[in-house]
Write an enzyme that holds these catalytic residues in place. Structure first.
Site, PDB file in Angstrom:
ATOM      1  N   ASP A  78       0.592  -1.243  -0.088  1.00 29.49           N
ATOM      2  CA  ASP A  78       0.157  -0.022  -0.045  1.00 29.49           C
ATOM      3  C   ASP A  78       0.780   1.388   0.103  1.00 29.49           C
ATOM      4  OD1 ASP A  78      -1.587   2.311   1.239  1.00 29.49           O
ATOM      5  OD2 ASP A  78      -3.097   0.901   0.973  1.00 29.49           O
ATOM      6  N   ILE A  95      -5.345   2.073  -0.405  1.00 26.05           N
ATOM      7  CA  ILE A  95      -4.918   1.324  -1.849  1.00 26.05           C
ATOM      8  C   ILE A  95      -5.180  -0.032  -1.971  1.00 26.05           C
ATOM      9  CG2 ILE A  95      -3.117   0.926  -3.531  1.00 26.05           C
ATOM     10  CD1 ILE A  95      -2.044   3.808  -2.174  1.00 26.05           C
ATOM     11  N   ASP A  96      -4.723  -0.781  -0.890  1.00 25.31           N
ATOM     12  CA  ASP A  96      -5.182  -2.310  -0.880  1.00 25.31           C
ATOM     13  C   ASP A  96      -6.693  -2.558  -0.872  1.00 25.31           C
ATOM     14  OD1 ASP A  96      -2.608  -3.652  -0.563  1.00 25.31           O
ATOM     15  OD2 ASP A  96      -2.490  -2.994   1.721  1.00 25.31           O
ATOM     16  N   ILE A  97      -7.516  -1.559  -0.278  1.00 27.85           N
ATOM     17  CA  ILE A  97      -8.830  -1.850  -0.198  1.00 27.85           C
ATOM     18  C   ILE A  97      -9.582  -1.362  -1.397  1.00 27.85           C
ATOM     19  CG2 ILE A  97     -10.957  -0.867   0.786  1.00 27.85           C
ATOM     20  CD1 ILE A  97      -9.440  -0.887   3.636  1.00 27.85           C
TER      21      ILE A  97
END
Length: 401
Positions: free
Chosen positions: A145, A174-176
């Site tokens: 991320d 960002i991961d999500i």
């Protein structure tokens, strides 16, 4: 409303194999599980997902893993053993979706790349999440991320006047985002499968998710070669930004003329009441911009964040206290709807977790606690794959599962 008439999630009857680690892929799997799919999380035998061993703890109990992995069944497998790979192939035959976020090339090395699984089960949809995606010149670089925030300009935008760029966006968004885009793509591929009868391959890049989120920063730079960093004040509106209150900070977005008029009803500050400031363009004029913002700052310092919350709500002004997590956990809005859910964590009891933004008129979404490592080995290997107790014991003894 009678919840008995509601379905148990629109993806009921769908089976997902979740080989995800960390946040992006597990978020996708958890969302599909929230929507009613049977999600089988396949973890490394004897160890599990990395998030079982890192991140946040409470009273010595890991709370990172349970946050990303509710509504799943956990099975274990030794990914390197031939017998383990055979078990994975058998599961692929019985699945609708497979999701993974290993380093690109890892699934191919295991004999479970897209071409392999497509032959085993032509209806399977496979989704991979990586930092940069296939075909990118950076495809072999790791994608975490905060690394993606640095490489896409987001970290540079996330700064204040007082110091340089911050290390993250504060949350692992960002991961999500990558997990959410993958979920959307899977739903679209399921729709296409209804007409084609075939699965397809989905290749999600965290980099692409970030570029999409940069929104107007991209065309603005393309045409004007400039970066409009908002920092603590909005570059396109005035007054609009972060201001000090009596006990912390508030945000006030009163840049539009109608909103500025409302702001004037809650203050008698003579600077703000100057007739020439009633026009939006005049307020954005560099000669006036700082004067107006300084006046709003003076006004905001006279009351607490909670007081401004009430005043702004009554006057219809967007803004209020910049809250910390403690404030959020004290807000009634946090416990309405499915915004948060309480789930059992062994060793801690009931714990509050983020719920889901998904809400349907005709679906009753269910939430079950994150599984213990290998908790569903017998159910899946015995029930789904039809192995006998003796065969399962043998696989355990050989450390295949």
């Amino acid at each position: 409303e009678n919840s008995m008439s509601k379905s148990r999630g629109p993806l009921s009857g769908l089976r997902v194999l979740d080989l995800g680690r960390h946040i992006s892929c597990p978020t996708c799997g958890m969302t599909l599980g929230d929507l009613g799919a049977e999600v089988i999380k396949i973890e490394k035998a004897g160890y599990g997902d990395d998030t079982r061993h890192s991140g946040e703890y409470a009273k010595g109990v890991n709370i990172y893993y349970p946050t990303e992995n509710r509504n799943k069944k956990s099975i274990t497998v030794n990914f390197r053993s031939d017998k383990g790979k055979n078990l994975l192939r058998e599961l692929v035959k019985k699945a609708d979706v497979l999701i993974e976020n290993f380093r690109p090339g890892t699934m191919e090395k295991m004999g479970l790349g897209w071409e392999d699984v497509h032959k085993i089960n032509p209806r399977l949809i496979m989704a991979s999440i990586s930092g940069y995606g296939k075909g990118s010149p950076y495809s072999q670089r790791p994608g975490f991320d905060s690394i993606m925030a640095a490489t896409t300009g987001i970290m540079d935008l996330n700064r204040t006047e007082e110091d340089g760029p911050r290390i993250t966006g504060g949350i692992w968004f960002i991961d999500i985002m990558a997990g959410m885009w993958t979920t959307i793509a899977i739903l679209a591929a399921l729709r296409r499968r209804e007409t084609s009868g075939l699965g397809q391959y989905i290749d999600t890049a965290m980099y692409d998710s970030c570029l999409y989120a940069l929104n107007t920063f991209i065309p603005n730079y393309d045409q004007n070669h400039e970066i409009s960093r908002n920092s603590t004040k909005n570059a396109y509106d005035c007054p609009a930004g972060r201001y000090r209150s009596k006990d912390g900070y508030v945000i006030c977005l009163a840049g539009g003329d109608n909103l500025f008029e409302r702001l004037l009803t809650v203050t008698d500050d003579p600077v703000l009441h100057r007739p020439e400031y009633k026009n939006h363009d005049a307020r954005l004029d560099p000669a006036n911009y700082d004067i107006i913002n300084a006046a709003v700052d003076r006004v905001m310092r006279t009351k607490t964040g909670d007081e401004w919350d009430t005043i702004f709500a009554e006057a219809g002004i967007p803004g209020g206290k910049i809250k910390d997590i403690g404030d959020v956990m004290g807000s009634p809005a946090t416990f309405a709807r499915n915004t948060t859910v309480k789930l059992e964590v062994p060793g801690l009891g009931p714990v509050t977790f983020p719920g889901t933004p998904l809400s349907f008129s005709d679906e009753e979404l269910q939430f079950t606690r994150a599984p213990e490592l290998g908790e569903h080995n017998r159910e899946i290997y015995g029930g789904l794959l039809g192995l006998s107790d003796k065969e399962i014991q043998q696989l355990e003894a050989e450390k295949v599962i």
